[in-house]
Each structure stands twice: as structure tokens, then as C-alpha cells.
Write a protein that holds these residues in place. Structure first.
Motif, PDB file in Angstrom:
ATOM      1  N   HIS A   1       0.715 -14.931  24.538  1.00 43.06           N
ATOM      2  CA  HIS A   1       1.875 -14.720  25.403  1.00 43.06           C
ATOM      3  C   HIS A   1       1.463 -14.203  26.776  1.00 43.06           C
ATOM      4  O   HIS A   1       1.969 -14.644  27.797  1.00 43.06           O
ATOM      5  CB  HIS A   1       2.852 -13.743  24.763  1.00 43.06           C
ATOM      6  N   ARG A   2       0.525 -13.241  26.799  1.00 43.86           N
ATOM      7  CA  ARG A   2       0.087 -12.688  28.072  1.00 43.86           C
ATOM      8  C   ARG A   2      -0.560 -13.777  28.927  1.00 43.86           C
ATOM      9  O   ARG A   2      -0.297 -13.884  30.125  1.00 43.86           O
ATOM     10  CB  ARG A   2      -0.889 -11.534  27.832  1.00 43.86           C
ATOM     11  N   LEU A   3      -1.398 -14.605  28.311  1.00 42.23           N
ATOM     12  CA  LEU A   3      -2.048 -15.685  29.048  1.00 42.23           C
ATOM     13  C   LEU A   3      -1.037 -16.705  29.550  1.00 42.23           C
ATOM     14  O   LEU A   3      -1.084 -17.120  30.710  1.00 42.23           O
ATOM     15  CB  LEU A   3      -3.095 -16.368  28.164  1.00 42.23           C
ATOM     16  N   ALA A   4      -0.129 -17.136  28.681  1.00 44.01           N
ATOM     17  CA  ALA A   4       0.872 -18.124  29.080  1.00 44.01           C
ATOM     18  C   ALA A   4       1.742 -17.590  30.218  1.00 44.01           C
ATOM     19  O   ALA A   4       2.026 -18.305  31.186  1.00 44.01           O
ATOM     20  CB  ALA A   4       1.741 -18.519  27.887  1.00 44.01           C
ATOM     21  N   ASN A   5       2.144 -16.334  30.133  1.00 43.20           N
ATOM     22  CA  ASN A   5       2.962 -15.753  31.204  1.00 43.20           C
ATOM     23  C   ASN A   5       2.193 -15.657  32.519  1.00 43.20           C
ATOM     24  O   ASN A   5       2.741 -15.933  33.590  1.00 43.20           O
ATOM     25  CB  ASN A   5       3.494 -14.381  30.790  1.00 43.20           C
ATOM     26  N   ALA A   6       0.907 -15.289  32.462  1.00 42.94           N
ATOM     27  CA  ALA A   6       0.090 -15.229  33.681  1.00 42.94           C
ATOM     28  C   ALA A   6      -0.054 -16.623  34.289  1.00 42.94           C
ATOM     29  O   ALA A   6       0.023 -16.793  35.509  1.00 42.94           O
ATOM     30  CB  ALA A   6      -1.285 -14.643  33.375  1.00 42.94           C
ATOM     31  N   LEU A   7      -0.245 -17.626  33.451  1.00 44.16           N
ATOM     32  CA  LEU A   7      -0.364 -19.004  33.950  1.00 44.16           C
ATOM     33  C   LEU A   7       0.950 -19.481  34.564  1.00 44.16           C
ATOM     34  O   LEU A   7       0.950 -20.111  35.631  1.00 44.16           O
ATOM     35  CB  LEU A   7      -0.801 -19.940  32.818  1.00 44.16           C
TER      36      LEU A   7
ATOM     37  N   ILE B   1       1.170 -22.716  36.828  1.00 42.76           N
ATOM     38  CA  ILE B   1       0.598 -23.648  35.849  1.00 42.76           C
ATOM     39  C   ILE B   1       1.560 -23.698  34.675  1.00 42.76           C
ATOM     40  O   ILE B   1       1.629 -22.770  33.873  1.00 42.76           O
ATOM     41  CB  ILE B   1      -0.807 -23.184  35.406  1.00 42.76           C
ATOM     42  N   ASP B   2       2.319 -24.786  34.597  1.00 40.65           N
ATOM     43  CA  ASP B   2       3.391 -24.836  33.614  1.00 40.65           C
ATOM     44  C   ASP B   2       3.250 -25.938  32.573  1.00 40.65           C
ATOM     45  O   ASP B   2       4.161 -26.193  31.805  1.00 40.65           O
ATOM     46  CB  ASP B   2       4.739 -24.954  34.319  1.00 40.65           C
ATOM     47  N   ASN B   3       2.086 -26.607  32.551  1.00 44.83           N
ATOM     48  CA  ASN B   3       1.885 -27.628  31.528  1.00 44.83           C
ATOM     49  C   ASN B   3       0.407 -27.761  31.189  1.00 44.83           C
ATOM     50  O   ASN B   3      -0.460 -27.341  31.951  1.00 44.83           O
ATOM     51  CB  ASN B   3       2.488 -28.973  31.956  1.00 44.83           C
ATOM     52  N   ILE B   4       0.142 -28.348  30.046  1.00 40.61           N
ATOM     53  CA  ILE B   4      -1.225 -28.476  29.536  1.00 40.61           C
ATOM     54  C   ILE B   4      -2.067 -29.399  30.407  1.00 40.61           C
ATOM     55  O   ILE B   4      -3.249 -29.146  30.626  1.00 40.61           O
ATOM     56  CB  ILE B   4      -1.203 -28.977  28.073  1.00 40.61           C
ATOM     57  N   GLU B   5      -1.469 -30.452  30.920  1.00 39.34           N
ATOM     58  CA  GLU B   5      -2.218 -31.381  31.773  1.00 39.34           C
ATOM     59  C   GLU B   5      -2.779 -30.659  32.997  1.00 39.34           C
ATOM     60  O   GLU B   5      -3.950 -30.814  33.348  1.00 39.34           O
ATOM     61  CB  GLU B   5      -1.327 -32.540  32.205  1.00 39.34           C
ATOM     62  N   LEU B   6      -1.958 -29.852  33.644  1.00 40.19           N
ATOM     63  CA  LEU B   6      -2.411 -29.092  34.807  1.00 40.19           C
ATOM     64  C   LEU B   6      -3.460 -28.055  34.396  1.00 40.19           C
ATOM     65  O   LEU B   6      -4.489 -27.910  35.055  1.00 40.19           O
ATOM     66  CB  LEU B   6      -1.222 -28.417  35.492  1.00 40.19           C
ATOM     67  N   LEU B   7      -3.222 -27.354  33.297  1.00 45.14           N
ATOM     68  CA  LEU B   7      -4.175 -26.356  32.812  1.00 45.14           C
ATOM     69  C   LEU B   7      -5.532 -26.994  32.524  1.00 45.14           C
ATOM     70  O   LEU B   7      -6.572 -26.414  32.811  1.00 45.14           O
ATOM     71  CB  LEU B   7      -3.633 -25.664  31.560  1.00 45.14           C
ATOM     72  N   SER B   8      -5.529 -28.207  31.995  1.00 49.31           N
ATOM     73  CA  SER B   8      -6.780 -28.904  31.666  1.00 49.31           C
ATOM     74  C   SER B   8      -7.645 -29.179  32.885  1.00 49.31           C
ATOM     75  O   SER B   8      -8.857 -29.377  32.764  1.00 49.31           O
ATOM     76  CB  SER B   8      -6.476 -30.237  30.976  1.00 49.31           C
ATOM     77  N   SER B   9      -7.051 -29.183  34.062  1.00 43.73           N
ATOM     78  CA  SER B   9      -7.812 -29.470  35.275  1.00 43.73           C
ATOM     79  C   SER B   9      -8.531 -28.236  35.831  1.00 43.73           C
ATOM     80  O   SER B   9      -9.306 -28.347  36.772  1.00 43.73           O
ATOM     81  CB  SER B   9      -6.887 -30.047  36.353  1.00 43.73           C
TER      82      SER B   9
ATOM     83  N   GLY C   1       9.160 -20.469  23.527  1.00 43.94           N
ATOM     84  CA  GLY C   1       8.172 -21.473  23.152  1.00 43.94           C
ATOM     85  C   GLY C   1       7.801 -22.335  24.345  1.00 43.94           C
ATOM     86  O   GLY C   1       7.878 -21.910  25.484  1.00 43.94           O
ATOM     87  N   GLY C   2       7.379 -23.510  24.085  1.00 44.09           N
ATOM     88  CA  GLY C   2       6.902 -24.400  25.121  1.00 44.09           C
ATOM     89  C   GLY C   2       5.435 -24.684  24.897  1.00 44.09           C
ATOM     90  O   GLY C   2       4.758 -24.003  24.128  1.00 44.09           O
ATOM     91  N   GLU C   3       4.935 -25.702  25.567  1.00 44.37           N
ATOM     92  CA  GLU C   3       3.581 -26.146  25.260  1.00 44.37           C
ATOM     93  C   GLU C   3       2.506 -25.103  25.573  1.00 44.37           C
ATOM     94  O   GLU C   3       1.549 -24.987  24.821  1.00 44.37           O
ATOM     95  CB  GLU C   3       3.271 -27.478  25.919  1.00 44.37           C
ATOM     96  N   LEU C   4       2.657 -24.332  26.650  1.00 41.46           N
ATOM     97  CA  LEU C   4       1.648 -23.305  26.931  1.00 41.46           C
ATOM     98  C   LEU C   4       1.605 -22.268  25.821  1.00 41.46           C
ATOM     99  O   LEU C   4       0.539 -21.879  25.356  1.00 41.46           O
ATOM    100  CB  LEU C   4       1.913 -22.619  28.270  1.00 41.46           C
ATOM    101  N   PHE C   5       2.770 -21.792  25.392  1.00 42.07           N
ATOM    102  CA  PHE C   5       2.826 -20.786  24.339  1.00 42.07           C
ATOM    103  C   PHE C   5       2.314 -21.359  23.025  1.00 42.07           C
ATOM    104  O   PHE C   5       1.596 -20.695  22.286  1.00 42.07           O
ATOM    105  CB  PHE C   5       4.250 -20.249  24.171  1.00 42.07           C
ATOM    106  N   ASP C   6       2.672 -22.624  22.729  1.00 37.35           N
ATOM    107  CA  ASP C   6       2.243 -23.241  21.485  1.00 37.35           C
ATOM    108  C   ASP C   6       0.732 -23.423  21.447  1.00 37.35           C
ATOM    109  O   ASP C   6       0.097 -23.219  20.415  1.00 37.35           O
ATOM    110  CB  ASP C   6       2.939 -24.585  21.283  1.00 37.35           C
TER     111      ASP C   6
ATOM    112  N   GLN D   1     -12.044 -21.074  38.076  1.00 38.01           N
ATOM    113  CA  GLN D   1     -10.731 -21.171  38.720  1.00 38.01           C
ATOM    114  C   GLN D   1      -9.704 -20.316  37.985  1.00 38.01           C
ATOM    115  O   GLN D   1      -8.854 -19.686  38.620  1.00 38.01           O
ATOM    116  CB  GLN D   1     -10.265 -22.627  38.765  1.00 38.01           C
ATOM    117  N   LEU D   2      -9.774 -20.277  36.666  1.00 40.26           N
ATOM    118  CA  LEU D   2      -8.847 -19.436  35.907  1.00 40.26           C
ATOM    119  C   LEU D   2      -9.067 -17.960  36.219  1.00 40.26           C
ATOM    120  O   LEU D   2      -8.113 -17.205  36.362  1.00 40.26           O
ATOM    121  CB  LEU D   2      -8.998 -19.685  34.405  1.00 40.26           C
ATOM    122  N   ARG D   3     -10.332 -17.537  36.331  1.00 41.86           N
ATOM    123  CA  ARG D   3     -10.634 -16.126  36.639  1.00 41.86           C
ATOM    124  C   ARG D   3     -10.102 -15.714  38.005  1.00 41.86           C
ATOM    125  O   ARG D   3      -9.841 -14.537  38.234  1.00 41.86           O
ATOM    126  CB  ARG D   3     -12.142 -15.874  36.584  1.00 41.86           C
TER     127      ARG D   3
END
Length: 137
Positions: free
Chosen positions: A85-91, A96-104, A71-76, A109-111
Motif C-alpha cells: 500500500h505504501r509503495l502504491a500510494n507513493a507511485l 505512476i498509475d498503471n503497470i505499463e508505466l511502472l514497467s518503464s 484495489g486497482g492494478e498497482l495495489f494488486d 528512477q524509482l529511488r
């Protein structure tokens, strides 16, 4: 005159190039033998590599949480399914290990991250910005 045509998986960003193909149609015909496919996903037509195709057609785990992650916030946020799961693992692999960072991050940039294609970036941002009660588990 030599040229190369490149196909890109819209799920994970994997590419396949061919200098022997005379057209995009010829390249598509050759990659079908490599298990690539063109399919409709989330209302759009996408190109999908054989690896993503195999993952997408694997049987889904029943129940809300899959039981195969900690679990964890990315997976949730991204969902406890194959795609989430595939997206969270790639991140996580990209640091990128938290939602705040992902939001930026923007879709572009994600591609640019390894394992994230255009459809995956779109899916990530949709999940990130959806209301918590609208997310599928």
C-alpha cells in the motif's frame, strides 16, 4: 573544516543530516534517539526512519485483501499489505498509475521518486516481475 554526514532511510528515502557528528557511528547513535534503526529486512541490513519503523511494527491486517483500499492494478501487483500500500500510494502521488508505466522505470528512477528508497525500489521491481501465483496478497 566542516562537513556533513547524511543518513537515508532505505524504505522511504527520508534523510537526516548532521554537521555535528564526527563519524557515521556518532550520527547513528544520535538518530537512535529519533527512533531510527538499523535492521535486517529481506536478507539485507538497512537503515529505517522512525516513521517506517512504526509502520512496519504495526499489527498486520488478517485475510487476503485488507479492506482499506479500493484495489486497482498497482495495489494488486504490489500487494495488499503495509508495504504494498505504501509503495502504491507513493507511485500514485508521483503520477505512476498503471503497470505499463511502472514497467518503464529502472530501480534508479524509482529511488528518485519521493517516498521510495533503495529497498522499496528493489521490492517494487521484484513484485512487478514475479509471476502472479508467486505474489503474496
Amino acid at each position: 573544516m566542516s562537513h556533513s554526514i547524511t543518513m537515508r532511510c532505505d524504505i522511504c528515502g527520508a534523510t537526516h543530516s548532521s554537521s555535528a557528528a564526527d563519524s557515521v557511528g556518532a550520527l547513528r547513535a544520535s538518530i537512535v534517539r529519533m527512533s531510527w534503526s538499523r535492521t535486517r529486512w529481506d536478507g539485507r541490513v538497512i537503515d529505517m526512519c522512525g516513521g517506517c519503523g512504526a509502520r512496519e511494527t504495526a499489527p498486520a491486517a488478517s485475510g487476503g485483501r485488507c479492506g482499506s483500499c479500493e484495489g486497482g492494478e498497482l495495489f494488486d501487483v504490489l500487494g495488499h499489505d503495509r508495504i504494498g500500500h505504501r509503495l502504491a500510494n507513493a507511485l500514485l502521488r508521483a503520477g505512476i498509475d498503471n503497470i505499463e508505466l511502472l514497467s518503464s522505470f529502472s530501480a534508479r528512477q524509482l529511488r528518485d521518486l519521493d517516498g521510495i528508497g533503495a529497498v522499496s525500489a528493489h521490492h517494487t521491481l521484484n513484485r512487478l516481475h514475479s509471476a502472479p501465483n508467486e505474489r503474496r496478497s
